[in-house]
Design a protein around this motif. Structure first.
Motif, PDB file in Angstrom:
ATOM      1  N   LEU A  92      39.694  32.691  43.536  1.00 42.90           N
ATOM      2  CA  LEU A  92      38.763  33.768  43.107  1.00 42.90           C
ATOM      3  C   LEU A  92      37.737  33.136  42.113  1.00 42.90           C
ATOM      4  N   ALA A  93      36.524  33.607  42.192  1.00 46.75           N
ATOM      5  CA  ALA A  93      35.567  33.326  40.913  1.00 46.75           C
ATOM      6  C   ALA A  93      34.875  34.902  40.672  1.00 46.75           C
ATOM      7  N   ALA A  94      34.536  35.028  39.592  1.00 45.99           N
ATOM      8  CA  ALA A  94      34.049  36.516  39.249  1.00 45.99           C
ATOM      9  C   ALA A  94      32.969  36.279  38.244  1.00 45.99           C
ATOM     10  N   VAL A  95      32.007  37.377  38.499  1.00 47.74           N
ATOM     11  CA  VAL A  95      30.772  37.311  37.312  1.00 47.74           C
ATOM     12  C   VAL A  95      30.941  38.620  36.490  1.00 47.74           C
ATOM     13  N   THR A  96      30.759  38.495  35.325  1.00 50.62           N
ATOM     14  CA  THR A  96      30.804  39.905  34.312  1.00 50.62           C
ATOM     15  C   THR A  96      29.501  40.268  33.962  1.00 50.62           C
ATOM     16  N   GLY A  97      29.023  41.451  33.748  1.00 49.02           N
ATOM     17  CA  GLY A  97      28.123  41.860  33.195  1.00 49.02           C
ATOM     18  C   GLY A  97      26.955  42.500  34.156  1.00 49.02           C
ATOM     19  N   GLY A  98      27.109  42.403  35.218  1.00 46.07           N
ATOM     20  CA  GLY A  98      26.246  42.776  36.316  1.00 46.07           C
ATOM     21  C   GLY A  98      24.557  41.960  36.062  1.00 46.07           C
ATOM     22  N   PHE A  99      23.811  42.612  37.005  1.00 45.68           N
ATOM     23  CA  PHE A  99      22.478  42.083  37.113  1.00 45.68           C
ATOM     24  C   PHE A  99      22.248  40.423  37.626  1.00 45.68           C
ATOM     25  N   PHE A 100      23.403  40.238  38.436  1.00 44.77           N
ATOM     26  CA  PHE A 100      23.234  38.935  39.174  1.00 44.77           C
ATOM     27  C   PHE A 100      23.599  38.996  40.405  1.00 44.77           C
ATOM     28  N   ASP A 101      22.979  38.285  41.218  1.00 42.17           N
ATOM     29  CA  ASP A 101      23.320  38.509  42.699  1.00 42.17           C
ATOM     30  C   ASP A 101      24.378  37.244  43.047  1.00 42.17           C
ATOM     31  N   VAL A 102      25.576  37.784  43.063  1.00 41.09           N
ATOM     32  CA  VAL A 102      26.526  36.545  43.155  1.00 41.09           C
ATOM     33  C   VAL A 102      26.333  36.229  44.752  1.00 41.09           C
TER      34      VAL A 102
ATOM     35  N   PRO B 261      39.586  34.081  37.724  1.00 42.39           N
ATOM     36  CA  PRO B 261      40.640  34.801  37.685  1.00 42.39           C
ATOM     37  C   PRO B 261      41.702  34.421  38.280  1.00 42.39           C
ATOM     38  N   GLN B 262      43.204  34.084  37.572  1.00 44.83           N
ATOM     39  CA  GLN B 262      44.242  33.687  38.421  1.00 44.83           C
ATOM     40  C   GLN B 262      45.021  34.604  39.073  1.00 44.83           C
ATOM     41  N   VAL B 263      45.059  34.849  40.298  1.00 45.39           N
ATOM     42  CA  VAL B 263      45.938  35.824  41.032  1.00 45.39           C
ATOM     43  C   VAL B 263      46.737  34.728  42.131  1.00 45.39           C
TER      44      VAL B 263
ATOM     45  N   HIS C  57      42.481  40.592  34.309  1.00 49.16           N
ATOM     46  CA  HIS C  57      43.415  41.252  35.529  1.00 49.16           C
ATOM     47  C   HIS C  57      42.169  41.556  36.535  1.00 49.16           C
ATOM     48  N   VAL C  58      42.688  41.805  37.747  1.00 48.60           N
ATOM     49  CA  VAL C  58      41.815  42.340  38.927  1.00 48.60           C
ATOM     50  C   VAL C  58      42.401  43.365  39.475  1.00 48.60           C
ATOM     51  N   ALA C  59      41.473  44.470  39.372  1.00 51.40           N
ATOM     52  CA  ALA C  59      41.900  45.702  39.862  1.00 51.40           C
ATOM     53  C   ALA C  59      41.172  46.021  41.295  1.00 51.40           C
ATOM     54  N   ASP C  60      41.866  46.845  42.129  1.00 51.80           N
ATOM     55  CA  ASP C  60      41.310  47.035  43.626  1.00 51.80           C
ATOM     56  C   ASP C  60      39.974  47.488  43.762  1.00 51.80           C
ATOM     57  N   ASP C  61      39.650  48.537  42.824  1.00 49.67           N
ATOM     58  CA  ASP C  61      38.427  49.034  42.784  1.00 49.67           C
ATOM     59  C   ASP C  61      37.933  49.781  41.565  1.00 49.67           C
ATOM     60  N   GLU C  62      36.920  50.479  41.382  1.00 57.60           N
ATOM     61  CA  GLU C  62      36.644  51.114  40.333  1.00 57.60           C
ATOM     62  C   GLU C  62      37.659  51.875  39.640  1.00 57.60           C
ATOM     63  N   GLN C  63      38.311  52.831  40.355  1.00 63.80           N
ATOM     64  CA  GLN C  63      39.077  53.824  39.965  1.00 63.80           C
ATOM     65  C   GLN C  63      40.463  53.091  39.604  1.00 63.80           C
ATOM     66  N   ALA C  64      40.824  52.233  40.301  1.00 62.20           N
ATOM     67  CA  ALA C  64      42.081  51.394  39.921  1.00 62.20           C
ATOM     68  C   ALA C  64      41.780  50.734  38.623  1.00 62.20           C
ATOM     69  N   ALA C  65      40.599  50.346  38.317  1.00 62.17           N
ATOM     70  CA  ALA C  65      40.043  49.542  36.905  1.00 62.17           C
ATOM     71  C   ALA C  65      40.193  50.523  35.919  1.00 62.17           C
ATOM     72  N   ARG C  66      39.831  51.887  36.131  1.00 64.01           N
ATOM     73  CA  ARG C  66      39.888  52.647  35.059  1.00 64.01           C
ATOM     74  C   ARG C  66      41.234  52.802  34.530  1.00 64.01           C
TER      75      ARG C  66
END
Length: 366
Positions: free
Chosen positions: A292-302, A285-287, A332-341
């Motif tokens: 930053l580096a990010a992983v999507t999809g879950g189930f991976f211990d970053v 993600p470009q901020v 986009h990068v949101a601060d937390d889950e609620q912000a992401a929603r």
């Protein structure tokens, strides 16, 4: 007789009652002259229950040891469906991982890449009037040792089989009838999309959409196999079709994503490359002012993967929200889950308003 490959996801089986109802549905299809090859996932939550059991013994359990446990969920699910079919009078057999015909690389510590599909045993069963039932995501290497294609890889199993059998389509059954413009459990205004292009679906899945496995869509594209999404209950109606045509606008709110922050660009680049090499769905993600580096999809211990590589990292509560416009993704990068929603709902409103404008213009031109 016509031949079809069907895959049933874990949401199909919240309890053992559904194995009987699905078996009755399959029996009706076979009574119409269809031959079926069936791929089944484990019961809802079964894989994560096994993961919890493993980590309760050793919170730091190694990946290879974990991969020896997690596939048992799908094996059990396929075995239960085979029992349901036989209860309905349908001759069926369970093909364990080393008999599925899916030949992979010989790896234990990550998802095993699929090399080819061999149909010998499946074709022999079909010739004898026996329905093959396969656990999703399982194969074997060239030495016939069991391997695992990774989390949520039942789609890949089904698509690979359909491609090897030369079929024009594969049917994927789940608790939604297709792909939506956003996760309907997160964004109320999400709407179903009847047609999605392969590349568009790969983009959505690669940024955290939970509908289909990204490699399954790539495999479908390579073999020219349409993916038909169906409901796994009621009238089993079809919805989205993934194929050659598309043109969608959608938002992916990935509440399972992990965003890692690094002290400098070189470390972030190294982390990104390492995550990709470990099989993660990694992104950069470009901020402004951040690395930053990010992983999507879950189930991976970053955190563990980066710590093992000796890379300094900070992981907080941030989540990724991705807007996809005609196949082009903007992260986009949101601060937390609620912000992401909230951000997801705002972006979805913008996309659907723009889409409605395009459709009105097209009607005027027509």
């Amino acid at each position: 007789m016509s031949l079809h490959v069907l895959k049933f996801g874990g949401s199909t089986f919240p309890s053992t009652h559904q194995y009987r109802s699905i078996a009755r549905y399959l029996r009706r299809r076979m009574a119409r002259g269809e031959q079926l090859v069936i791929v089944a996932s484990g019961m809802q939550g079964a894989t994560e229950n096994l993961r919890s059991l493993a980590t309760s013994i050793d919170p730091g359990v190694g990946t290879a040891a974990l991969h020896g446990v997690l596939p048992l969920a799908d094996t059990t699910g396929a075995g239960l469906l085979r029992i349901g079919l036989e209860r309905e009078g349908v001759p069926a057999t369970l093909l364990h991982g080393h008999r599925t015909g899916l030949v992979t690389e010989a790896v234990e510590d990550r998802a095993a890449p699929l090399l080819r599909t061999e149909l010998g045993e499946i074709e022999d069963l079909l010739d004898r009037g026996i329905t093959p039932v396969l656990p999703g995501g399982q194969g074997a290497d060239d030495q016939h040792r069991p391997t695992w294609l990774g989390k949520n890889s039942s789609d890949l199993s089904a698509v690979a089989l359909a491609g090897a059998l030369g079929l024009p389509e594969v049917e994927i059954f789940s608790d939604v009838e297709g792909v939506y413009s956003a996760d309907p459990y997160i964004i109320d205004a999400a709407r179903p999309m009847p047609r999605i292009g392969y590349e568009e679906m790969i983009t959505l899945a690669g940024h955290g959409a939970k509908v289909l496995h990204p490699q399954a869509v790539r495999t479908a594209q390579r073999h020219g196999v349409r993916i038909v999404c169906r409901l796994n209950y009621g009238d089993f109606s079809s919805g989205s079709v993934i194929g050659d045509t598309g043109g969608v606008r959608a938002v992916v709110v990935d509440l399972r994503s992990v965003v890692a922050s690094f002290p400098d660009v070189a470390t972030a680049d190294a982390a990104y490359e390492h995550l990709l090499a470990e099989g993660a769905q990694a992104h950069r993600p470009q901020v402004p002012g951040r690395h930053l580096a990010a992983v999507t999809g879950g189930f991976f211990d970053v955190g563990r993967a980066l710590a093992d590589a000796g890379l300094p990292v900070s992981i907080g509560s941030e989540r990724l929200v991705t807007a996809v416009r005609d196949g082009v993704a903007t992260i986009h990068v949101a601060d937390d889950e609620q912000a992401a929603r909230r951000l997801g709902a705002e972006l979805h409103d913008e996309l659907t308003t723009a889409q409605a404008g395009r459709e009105r213009e097209a009607l005027v031109r027509a």
